[in-house]
Design a protein around this motif. Sequence first.
Motif, PDB file in Angstrom:
ATOM      1  N   ARG A  88       0.836  -1.206   0.000  1.00  0.00           N
ATOM      2  CA  ARG A  88       0.000   0.000   0.000  1.00  0.00           C
ATOM      3  C   ARG A  88       0.870   1.255   0.000  1.00  0.00           C
ATOM      4  O   ARG A  88       0.619   2.203  -0.745  1.00  0.00           O
ATOM      5  N   ALA A  89       1.913   1.260   0.805  1.00  0.00           N
ATOM      6  CA  ALA A  89       2.823   2.411   0.859  1.00  0.00           C
ATOM      7  C   ALA A  89       3.507   2.612  -0.494  1.00  0.00           C
ATOM      8  O   ALA A  89       3.643   3.750  -0.960  1.00  0.00           O
ATOM      9  N   ALA A  90       3.907   1.527  -1.137  1.00  0.00           N
ATOM     10  CA  ALA A  90       4.547   1.628  -2.453  1.00  0.00           C
ATOM     11  C   ALA A  90       3.564   2.177  -3.484  1.00  0.00           C
ATOM     12  O   ALA A  90       3.909   3.066  -4.277  1.00  0.00           O
ATOM     13  N   ARG A  91       2.352   1.658  -3.465  1.00  0.00           N
ATOM     14  CA  ARG A  91       1.329   2.109  -4.416  1.00  0.00           C
ATOM     15  C   ARG A  91       1.032   3.593  -4.247  1.00  0.00           C
ATOM     16  O   ARG A  91       0.847   4.316  -5.221  1.00  0.00           O
ATOM     17  N   ASP A  92       1.038   4.064  -2.995  1.00  0.00           N
ATOM     18  CA  ASP A  92       0.708   5.460  -2.707  1.00  0.00           C
ATOM     19  C   ASP A  92       1.912   6.390  -2.776  1.00  0.00           C
ATOM     20  O   ASP A  92       1.785   7.590  -2.519  1.00  0.00           O
ATOM     21  N   LEU A 128       7.044   5.423   0.341  1.00  0.00           N
ATOM     22  CA  LEU A 128       8.200   4.640   0.788  1.00  0.00           C
ATOM     23  C   LEU A 128       9.417   5.541   0.840  1.00  0.00           C
ATOM     24  O   LEU A 128       9.534   6.489   0.067  1.00  0.00           O
ATOM     25  N   ALA A 129      10.318   5.232   1.754  1.00  0.00           N
ATOM     26  CA  ALA A 129      11.572   5.970   1.846  1.00  0.00           C
ATOM     27  C   ALA A 129      12.692   4.978   2.125  1.00  0.00           C
ATOM     28  O   ALA A 129      12.473   3.912   2.692  1.00  0.00           O
ATOM     29  N   LEU A 130      13.893   5.350   1.701  1.00  0.00           N
ATOM     30  CA  LEU A 130      15.080   4.583   2.011  1.00  0.00           C
ATOM     31  C   LEU A 130      15.925   5.460   2.925  1.00  0.00           C
ATOM     32  O   LEU A 130      16.346   6.554   2.539  1.00  0.00           O
ATOM     33  N   LEU A 131      16.118   5.007   4.169  1.00  0.00           N
ATOM     34  CA  LEU A 131      16.856   5.779   5.159  1.00  0.00           C
ATOM     35  C   LEU A 131      18.168   5.092   5.499  1.00  0.00           C
ATOM     36  O   LEU A 131      18.226   3.868   5.590  1.00  0.00           O
ATOM     37  N   GLU A 132      19.207   5.893   5.713  1.00  0.00           N
ATOM     38  CA  GLU A 132      20.448   5.344   6.243  1.00  0.00           C
ATOM     39  C   GLU A 132      20.342   5.376   7.758  1.00  0.00           C
ATOM     40  O   GLU A 132      20.096   6.426   8.354  1.00  0.00           O
ATOM     41  N   CYS A 133      20.488   4.217   8.370  1.00  0.00           N
ATOM     42  CA  CYS A 133      20.415   4.079   9.827  1.00  0.00           C
ATOM     43  C   CYS A 133      21.656   3.328  10.286  1.00  0.00           C
ATOM     44  O   CYS A 133      22.460   2.879   9.482  1.00  0.00           O
ATOM     45  N   VAL A 188      23.077  -3.258  16.935  1.00  0.00           N
ATOM     46  CA  VAL A 188      24.068  -4.079  17.630  1.00  0.00           C
ATOM     47  C   VAL A 188      25.488  -3.693  17.230  1.00  0.00           C
ATOM     48  O   VAL A 188      26.358  -3.499  18.079  1.00  0.00           O
ATOM     49  N   THR A 189      25.727  -3.544  15.932  1.00  0.00           N
ATOM     50  CA  THR A 189      27.094  -3.339  15.444  1.00  0.00           C
ATOM     51  C   THR A 189      27.409  -1.888  15.097  1.00  0.00           C
ATOM     52  O   THR A 189      28.561  -1.557  14.859  1.00  0.00           O
ATOM     53  N   SER A 190      26.393  -1.055  14.978  1.00  0.00           N
ATOM     54  CA  SER A 190      26.513   0.342  14.528  1.00  0.00           C
ATOM     55  C   SER A 190      26.913   0.463  13.062  1.00  0.00           C
ATOM     56  O   SER A 190      27.180   1.564  12.591  1.00  0.00           O
ATOM     57  N   ALA A 191      26.941  -0.641  12.343  1.00  0.00           N
ATOM     58  CA  ALA A 191      27.242  -0.592  10.910  1.00  0.00           C
ATOM     59  C   ALA A 191      26.100   0.108  10.189  1.00  0.00           C
ATOM     60  O   ALA A 191      24.944   0.032  10.611  1.00  0.00           O
ATOM     61  N   PRO A 192      26.391   0.801   9.092  1.00  0.00           N
ATOM     62  CA  PRO A 192      25.301   1.456   8.362  1.00  0.00           C
ATOM     63  C   PRO A 192      24.353   0.436   7.748  1.00  0.00           C
ATOM     64  O   PRO A 192      24.779  -0.621   7.287  1.00  0.00           O
ATOM     65  N   ARG A 193      23.075   0.736   7.806  1.00  0.00           N
ATOM     66  CA  ARG A 193      22.028  -0.084   7.182  1.00  0.00           C
ATOM     67  C   ARG A 193      21.151   0.856   6.367  1.00  0.00           C
ATOM     68  O   ARG A 193      20.884   1.983   6.771  1.00  0.00           O
ATOM     69  N   TYR A 194      20.703   0.364   5.245  1.00  0.00           N
ATOM     70  CA  TYR A 194      19.818   1.132   4.364  1.00  0.00           C
ATOM     71  C   TYR A 194      18.436   0.509   4.495  1.00  0.00           C
ATOM     72  O   TYR A 194      18.188  -0.594   4.025  1.00  0.00           O
ATOM     73  N   VAL A 195      17.563   1.224   5.189  1.00  0.00           N
ATOM     74  CA  VAL A 195      16.310   0.678   5.690  1.00  0.00           C
ATOM     75  C   VAL A 195      15.131   1.147   4.839  1.00  0.00           C
ATOM     76  O   VAL A 195      14.973   2.354   4.595  1.00  0.00           O
ATOM     77  N   ILE A 196      14.306   0.198   4.411  1.00  0.00           N
ATOM     78  CA  ILE A 196      13.071   0.492   3.669  1.00  0.00           C
ATOM     79  C   ILE A 196      11.998   0.833   4.690  1.00  0.00           C
ATOM     80  O   ILE A 196      11.721   0.034   5.594  1.00  0.00           O
ATOM     81  N   CYS A 197      11.404   2.020   4.556  1.00  0.00           N
ATOM     82  CA  CYS A 197      10.400   2.492   5.512  1.00  0.00           C
ATOM     83  C   CYS A 197       9.139   2.945   4.797  1.00  0.00           C
ATOM     84  O   CYS A 197       9.202   3.513   3.709  1.00  0.00           O
ATOM     85  N   ALA A 198       7.999   2.705   5.444  1.00  0.00           N
ATOM     86  CA  ALA A 198       6.744   3.320   5.014  1.00  0.00           C
ATOM     87  C   ALA A 198       6.678   4.682   5.698  1.00  0.00           C
ATOM     88  O   ALA A 198       7.060   4.826   6.859  1.00  0.00           O
ATOM     89  N   VAL A 199       6.225   5.676   4.960  1.00  0.00           N
ATOM     90  CA  VAL A 199       6.143   7.037   5.482  1.00  0.00           C
ATOM     91  C   VAL A 199       4.688   7.358   5.798  1.00  0.00           C
ATOM     92  O   VAL A 199       3.814   7.188   4.956  1.00  0.00           O
ATOM     93  N   GLY A 200       4.455   7.796   7.018  1.00  0.00           N
ATOM     94  CA  GLY A 200       3.119   8.217   7.428  1.00  0.00           C
ATOM     95  C   GLY A 200       3.165   9.647   7.926  1.00  0.00           C
ATOM     96  O   GLY A 200       4.232  10.228   8.099  1.00  0.00           O
ATOM     97  N   ARG A 201       1.998  10.215   8.136  1.00  0.00           N
ATOM     98  CA  ARG A 201       1.905  11.580   8.667  1.00  0.00           C
ATOM     99  C   ARG A 201       1.201  11.532  10.006  1.00  0.00           C
ATOM    100  O   ARG A 201       0.255  10.805  10.203  1.00  0.00           O
TER     101      ARG A 201
END
Length: 80
Positions: A16-20, A23-28, A32-45
């Motif tokens: 649903r988020a993709a259709r609308d 979606l966002a891609l965030l660097e987090c 546990v390791t503090s390594a960078p991760r590129y996280v797929i997120c649904a964006v809401g208001r």
Amino acid sequence: MAIPDHARANFQTLLRAARDGNLALLECADAVTSAPRYVICAVGRDGADFTMTPFGHLADADPYDAYLPPLEPPATSPST
């Protein structure tokens, strides 16, 4: 192996988020390791604020090396 209901519901939310276009891609950082991760997120208001709901992260290397296909159910023998 059956996919659990909560995973199906999360997948539907992701679709649903993709259709609308929500979606966002965030660097987090990995918790546990503090390594960078590129996280797929649904964006809401929430009023004037945005909420980001994480669904998973992109694979760092070849994703085919990270997963195995589902196991086949054992064959049943006919009863006699």
